[in-house]
Design an enzyme around this catalytic site. Structure first.
Site, PDB file in Angstrom:
ATOM      1  N   HIS A 526       0.669  -1.395  -0.232  1.00 47.56           N
ATOM      2  CA  HIS A 526       0.122  -0.066   0.039  1.00 47.56           C
ATOM      3  C   HIS A 526       0.922   1.153  -0.001  1.00 47.56           C
ATOM      4  CE1 HIS A 526      -3.633   2.097  -0.137  1.00 47.56           C
ATOM      5  NE2 HIS A 526      -4.188   1.519   0.992  1.00 47.56           N
ATOM      6  N   ASP A 530      -2.044   2.236  -4.610  1.00 47.16           N
ATOM      7  CA  ASP A 530      -3.513   2.531  -4.025  1.00 47.16           C
ATOM      8  C   ASP A 530      -4.846   1.389  -4.327  1.00 47.16           C
ATOM      9  OD1 ASP A 530      -2.441   4.661  -2.840  1.00 47.16           O
ATOM     10  OD2 ASP A 530      -3.077   6.084  -4.423  1.00 47.16           O
TER      11      ASP A 530
END
Length: 553
Positions: A526, A530
């Protein structure tokens, strides 16, 4: 001015070649580009042309000698130059590495299509050092950054005879597990490092006594050829009958030395018909000579019995308390998994893909595909191609975060996780974006097979930019995988199952149909990716599979 002729490199993974025939004798004139000698490698048999015109003044290695690339094998002089006598049969200690590489360039091999079958490669043989007590075998270096290896298994016992290129012991390193073949033939007289012991490179691990030449030189090869010819003549069978017996085991991987392949080629023998007595069915010189010495009729009766007996169902094991230390590979896996979880904030996104179109295509095309391309048609190349297409469109999923900067990779190096009985390994299909469907299918099949046989080379492990892992082969609906650092994402493949699915047509009418469905789970870092980017990647991946419209070769 004399010109050195060197052993050329016939491919990136080829480190040596066997001189099968000299086409010129010492003292004979040679024209530029005229064939000078023949070689055999794991990849190809080829005639090597002379780099210049002149006179062959010296032959440094006889027929049958296995020589490392960039080693001087002959010398060409100007016309009228003095000549040297050809060499005596090669001594085991006089391994080609003793000669210094020549600065001149080797003849360039012909370019090979990426669609050709992937070659069988092998681990470098254990380095041999001559001593008064025999030939010392040392721990080989399996890569530039590797400085030690753990001996996991000895494949020979003290007192056993060893053939050149026959697997001698197995090792485990930070990069790869591999079988190490012997560089000489002889008798294993001493083992200096036991199983489980970690040894630094170039340390002596064993001694082989009574060592003989690496491969039969020209005189010995002639004797063997005469023996083979005599055996064929005694059998009274026409040459055509040599290939008539049933195959011993069509599915087994053929393993043999260049000498064995040469004898088989000379006598039109399909090596699949020859039972191998070496480790994992390796066919050695004695095996093929024994096969050819039998009358053809006896061969036909004997070969079917060589097939492995049908395995019986395993008996239930009695549970006992025990403490077993981690193997080298298991210890490394444990360390890497913990490091990955600590490094990357993992997020997982699961998609369900309708694989009915591909399942039907595979069922329809699998027989013809295997016949045309020599490899079974599985679902993996479809999945790999779809992943490559999605990675092309969304390169952030193929990137890495290194020292607080995003590194976009120029190529898609596809890691393929392979489950082994003793752990997990991830060989790499390099530059997958440049490969067609057939090339990817062959590469995946070749790498997975050699991973299980402990035949991967160091450069074939690591360097991946995106990994595929397939827990679905064990029945998992889907897995939530840990990222293979320093990659940014990994895709887990679930089990393919038929399910009732609601289908809606263009007019909004719903029907229920049986479809082949499969879950896919993308694990991603992450810090780089995204949720929106992951969703776009998976949507493209899903679309490619569900609307597959391309040729498969």
């Amino acid at each position: 001015m004399p010109t050195d002729v060197i052993m050329p490199q016939m491919g990136e993974s080829i480190v040596e070649g066997t001189i099968t025939k000299w086409l010129k004798k010492v003292g004979e004139p040679v024209e530029k580009d005229e064939p000078l000698f023949e070689i055999s490698t794991d990849k190809v048999d080829a005639e090597i042309p002379s780099p210049v015109a002149g006179v062959l003044t010296e032959i440094k290695f006889p027929e049958g000698a296995t020589v490392e690339i960039n080693t001087v094998v002959a010398v060409l002089g100007d016309k009228g130059s003095a000549v040297k006598a050809p060499p005596a049969p090669e001594k085991p200690a006089a391994k080609s590495a003793a000669s210094k590489p020549a600065p001149t360039a080797a003849p360039a091999p012909q370019a090979k299509s990426q669609a050709e079958p992937a070659p069988e490669t092998k681990a470098p043989p254990a380095v041999a050092r001559p001593t008064s007590g025999g030939i010392e075998i040392v721990m080989p270096q399996m890569g530039e950054s590797i400085f030690e290896g753990t001996i996991t298994k000895w494949l020979k016992k003290v007192g056993d005879t060893v053939e050149k290129d026959e697997p001698l012991f197995e090792i485990s390193t930070d990069k790869v597990d591999a079988e190490i073949p012997s560089s000489v033939a002889g008798v294993l007289t001493e083992i200096r490092a036991g199983e489980g012991e970690t040894v630094q490179i170039n340390m002596v691990v064993a001694v082989i006594g009574g060592a003989v030449a690496a491969e039969a030189p020209s005189a010995q090869l002639s004797i063997e050829s005469e023996r083979v010819s005599s055996a064929v003549a005694v059998s009274g069978a026409p040459q055509a009958q040599l290939t008539s017996p049933q195959v011993v085991d069509a599915g087994r991987r053929l393993r043999s030395s260049p000498l064995v392949r040469r004898i088989a080629k000379e006598h039109n023998v399909d090596l699949r018909m020859v039972p191998g007595s070496g480790s994992d069915g390796r066919i050695n010189k004695e095996d093929i000579l024994r096969y050819l010495s039998q009358p053809a009729g006896q061969r036909q009766q004997a070969t079917p019995t060589q097939a492995k007996p049908k395995a019986e169902l395993p008996q239930a094991k009695v549970l006992t308390a025990d403490v077993v230390p981690l193997t080298k590979m298991r210890s490394i896996i444990a360390q890497r998994m913990v490091e990955s979880v600590r490094t990357s904030p993992h997020v997982h996104s699961v998609y369900k893909v309708d694989m009915t179109r591909i399942a039907r295509m595979r069922e329809r095309e699998k027989a013809g595909f295997e016949q045309r391309n020599g490899v079974k048609l599985t679902y993996m190349p479809f999945i790999a191609v779809a992943a490559v297409e999605a990675l092309r469109r969304f390169p952030i999923v193929n990137a890495s975060l290194i020292e607080n900067a995003i590194h976009y990779h120029a190529n898609i190096n596809l890691g393929i996780a392979v489950a082994l009985e003793w752990g997990l390994i991830v060989p790499t299909v390099r530059e997958a974006e440049k490969r067609d469907f057939v090339s990817i299918a062959r590469s995946i099949n070749d790498l997975a097979g050699r991973a299980r046989a402990k035949k991967l080379l160091p450069h074939e492990v690591g360097g991946s930019t995106f990994t595929l892992t397939n827990p679905g082969i064990f029945g998992d609906e889907f897995g939530m995988p840990i990222i293979n650092q320093p990659e940014a994402a990994i895709l887990a493949i679930g089990a393919l199952k038929k399910e009732p699915v609601v289908l809606t047509d263009g007019e909004g009418n719903d029907t229920i149909a049986i479809r082949s469905m499969q879950y896919y789970c993308l694990g991603f870092d992450h810090r780089l990716i995204d949720g929106a980017d992951a969703g776009k990647f998976m949507s493209e991946f899903k679309r490619t599979l569900e609307t597959w419209d391309r040729a498969i070769g």
